[in-house]
Design a protein around this motif. Sequence first.
Motif, PDB file in Angstrom:
ATOM      1  N   ALA A  94       0.867  -1.177   0.000  1.00 50.39           N
ATOM      2  CA  ALA A  94       0.000   0.000   0.000  1.00 50.39           C
ATOM      3  C   ALA A  94       0.906   1.231   0.000  1.00 50.39           C
ATOM      4  O   ALA A  94       1.870   1.289   0.764  1.00 50.39           O
ATOM      5  CB  ALA A  94      -0.908   0.008   1.231  1.00 50.39           C
ATOM      6  N   LYS A  95       0.614   2.171  -0.887  1.00 47.05           N
ATOM      7  CA  LYS A  95       1.398   3.403  -0.933  1.00 47.05           C
ATOM      8  C   LYS A  95       0.607   4.489  -1.647  1.00 47.05           C
ATOM      9  O   LYS A  95      -0.370   4.212  -2.351  1.00 47.05           O
ATOM     10  CB  LYS A  95       2.743   3.178  -1.611  1.00 47.05           C
ATOM     11  N   ASN A  96       1.041   5.712  -1.459  1.00 49.31           N
ATOM     12  CA  ASN A  96       0.405   6.875  -2.067  1.00 49.31           C
ATOM     13  C   ASN A  96       0.493   6.776  -3.590  1.00 49.31           C
ATOM     14  O   ASN A  96       1.558   6.507  -4.143  1.00 49.31           O
ATOM     15  CB  ASN A  96       1.098   8.151  -1.570  1.00 49.31           C
ATOM     16  N   GLY A  97      -0.645   6.947  -4.252  1.00 51.02           N
ATOM     17  CA  GLY A  97      -0.681   6.957  -5.708  1.00 51.02           C
ATOM     18  C   GLY A  97      -0.693   5.596  -6.383  1.00 51.02           C
ATOM     19  O   GLY A  97      -0.710   5.512  -7.597  1.00 51.02           O
TER      20      GLY A  97
ATOM     21  N   GLY B  49      -3.191  -0.153  -7.126  1.00 48.16           N
ATOM     22  CA  GLY B  49      -3.517  -1.468  -6.587  1.00 48.16           C
ATOM     23  C   GLY B  49      -3.842  -1.471  -5.103  1.00 48.16           C
ATOM     24  O   GLY B  49      -4.046  -2.527  -4.518  1.00 48.16           O
ATOM     25  N   ASN B  50      -3.907  -0.290  -4.467  1.00 46.73           N
ATOM     26  CA  ASN B  50      -4.262  -0.246  -3.050  1.00 46.73           C
ATOM     27  C   ASN B  50      -5.642  -0.844  -2.818  1.00 46.73           C
ATOM     28  O   ASN B  50      -6.567  -0.579  -3.587  1.00 46.73           O
ATOM     29  CB  ASN B  50      -4.292   1.204  -2.538  1.00 46.73           C
ATOM     30  N   LYS B  51      -5.749  -1.666  -1.784  1.00 47.68           N
ATOM     31  CA  LYS B  51      -7.061  -2.175  -1.383  1.00 47.68           C
ATOM     32  C   LYS B  51      -7.600  -1.222  -0.332  1.00 47.68           C
ATOM     33  O   LYS B  51      -6.965  -1.009   0.705  1.00 47.68           O
ATOM     34  CB  LYS B  51      -6.937  -3.583  -0.814  1.00 47.68           C
ATOM     35  N   SER B  52      -8.760  -0.638  -0.587  1.00 45.18           N
ATOM     36  CA  SER B  52      -9.279   0.384   0.319  1.00 45.18           C
ATOM     37  C   SER B  52      -9.486  -0.154   1.733  1.00 45.18           C
ATOM     38  O   SER B  52      -9.273   0.572   2.706  1.00 45.18           O
ATOM     39  CB  SER B  52     -10.569   1.005  -0.220  1.00 45.18           C
ATOM     40  N   SER B  53      -9.860  -1.432   1.871  1.00 51.04           N
ATOM     41  CA  SER B  53     -10.044  -1.987   3.212  1.00 51.04           C
ATOM     42  C   SER B  53      -8.711  -2.070   3.951  1.00 51.04           C
ATOM     43  O   SER B  53      -8.645  -1.824   5.159  1.00 51.04           O
ATOM     44  CB  SER B  53     -10.709  -3.363   3.158  1.00 51.04           C
ATOM     45  N   TYR B  54      -7.629  -2.386   3.239  1.00 43.18           N
ATOM     46  CA  TYR B  54      -6.298  -2.424   3.844  1.00 43.18           C
ATOM     47  C   TYR B  54      -5.879  -1.023   4.275  1.00 43.18           C
ATOM     48  O   TYR B  54      -5.371  -0.823   5.381  1.00 43.18           O
ATOM     49  CB  TYR B  54      -5.257  -2.967   2.863  1.00 43.18           C
ATOM     50  N   VAL B  55      -6.091  -0.048   3.381  1.00 41.77           N
ATOM     51  CA  VAL B  55      -5.688   1.324   3.686  1.00 41.77           C
ATOM     52  C   VAL B  55      -6.477   1.862   4.878  1.00 41.77           C
ATOM     53  O   VAL B  55      -5.906   2.471   5.784  1.00 41.77           O
ATOM     54  CB  VAL B  55      -5.839   2.233   2.450  1.00 41.77           C
ATOM     55  N   ALA B  56      -7.773   1.605   4.914  1.00 44.26           N
ATOM     56  CA  ALA B  56      -8.579   2.071   6.047  1.00 44.26           C
ATOM     57  C   ALA B  56      -8.108   1.426   7.350  1.00 44.26           C
ATOM     58  O   ALA B  56      -8.056   2.095   8.393  1.00 44.26           O
ATOM     59  CB  ALA B  56     -10.064   1.771   5.805  1.00 44.26           C
ATOM     60  N   SER B  57      -7.734   0.160   7.313  1.00 43.61           N
ATOM     61  CA  SER B  57      -7.249  -0.495   8.531  1.00 43.61           C
ATOM     62  C   SER B  57      -5.903   0.083   8.954  1.00 43.61           C
ATOM     63  O   SER B  57      -5.634   0.248  10.148  1.00 43.61           O
ATOM     64  CB  SER B  57      -7.176  -2.016   8.360  1.00 43.61           C
ATOM     65  N   ILE B  58      -5.054   0.416   7.995  1.00 38.60           N
ATOM     66  CA  ILE B  58      -3.781   1.082   8.297  1.00 38.60           C
ATOM     67  C   ILE B  58      -4.062   2.433   8.948  1.00 38.60           C
ATOM     68  O   ILE B  58      -3.464   2.791   9.971  1.00 38.60           O
ATOM     69  CB  ILE B  58      -2.942   1.275   7.009  1.00 38.60           C
ATOM     70  N   GLN B  59      -4.986   3.193   8.374  1.00 44.98           N
ATOM     71  CA  GLN B  59      -5.318   4.518   8.899  1.00 44.98           C
ATOM     72  C   GLN B  59      -5.868   4.432  10.321  1.00 44.98           C
ATOM     73  O   GLN B  59      -5.458   5.205  11.194  1.00 44.98           O
ATOM     74  CB  GLN B  59      -6.332   5.210   7.978  1.00 44.98           C
ATOM     75  N   ARG B  60      -6.775   3.492  10.578  1.00 44.55           N
ATOM     76  CA  ARG B  60      -7.343   3.350  11.937  1.00 44.55           C
ATOM     77  C   ARG B  60      -6.264   2.940  12.936  1.00 44.55           C
ATOM     78  O   ARG B  60      -6.218   3.444  14.054  1.00 44.55           O
ATOM     79  CB  ARG B  60      -8.489   2.340  11.928  1.00 44.55           C
TER      80      ARG B  60
END
Length: 132
Positions: free
Chosen positions: A63-66, A69-80
């Motif tokens: 997962a990275k900026n831009g 292929g980011n999975k939104s569920s992965y990114v949201a879990s990283i953010q939380r």
Amino acid sequence: MSLAAKAYSCNGRSSWSGSSRTEKEGYQWIVNTSDKGYVQSGSSICGVVLSNTVIDFSDTFLAKNGYSGNKSSYVASIQRTLACLGYAPGAADGIFGSGTERAVKEFQADKGLSADGIVGKDTYYCLSTARY
């Protein structure tokens, strides 16, 4: 996968193991016990759980900026998870923007990782073992 797996909860003090347990059962144990942790088989980390989201390393885990292929569920879990740890990624909206990248870099620097803002296996692992 039918092999002996061991699961660790976020506080690092709780663990589950079994001689004929599967990785899937390990992930489910973490979800039932805590909101984050990791599953290990032998010396290999199989995947992590962040904010009750299973991130199995047999799937794409980057997962990275831009990155398209980011999975939104992965990114949201990283953010939380980052927010719970005291970093400021912005809203847990599943979009890996500059605020999330900045928070990831701060976390990585604090953990002695390469502060590149890219969430791969090492960063996922550190997020899954970091204590609130």
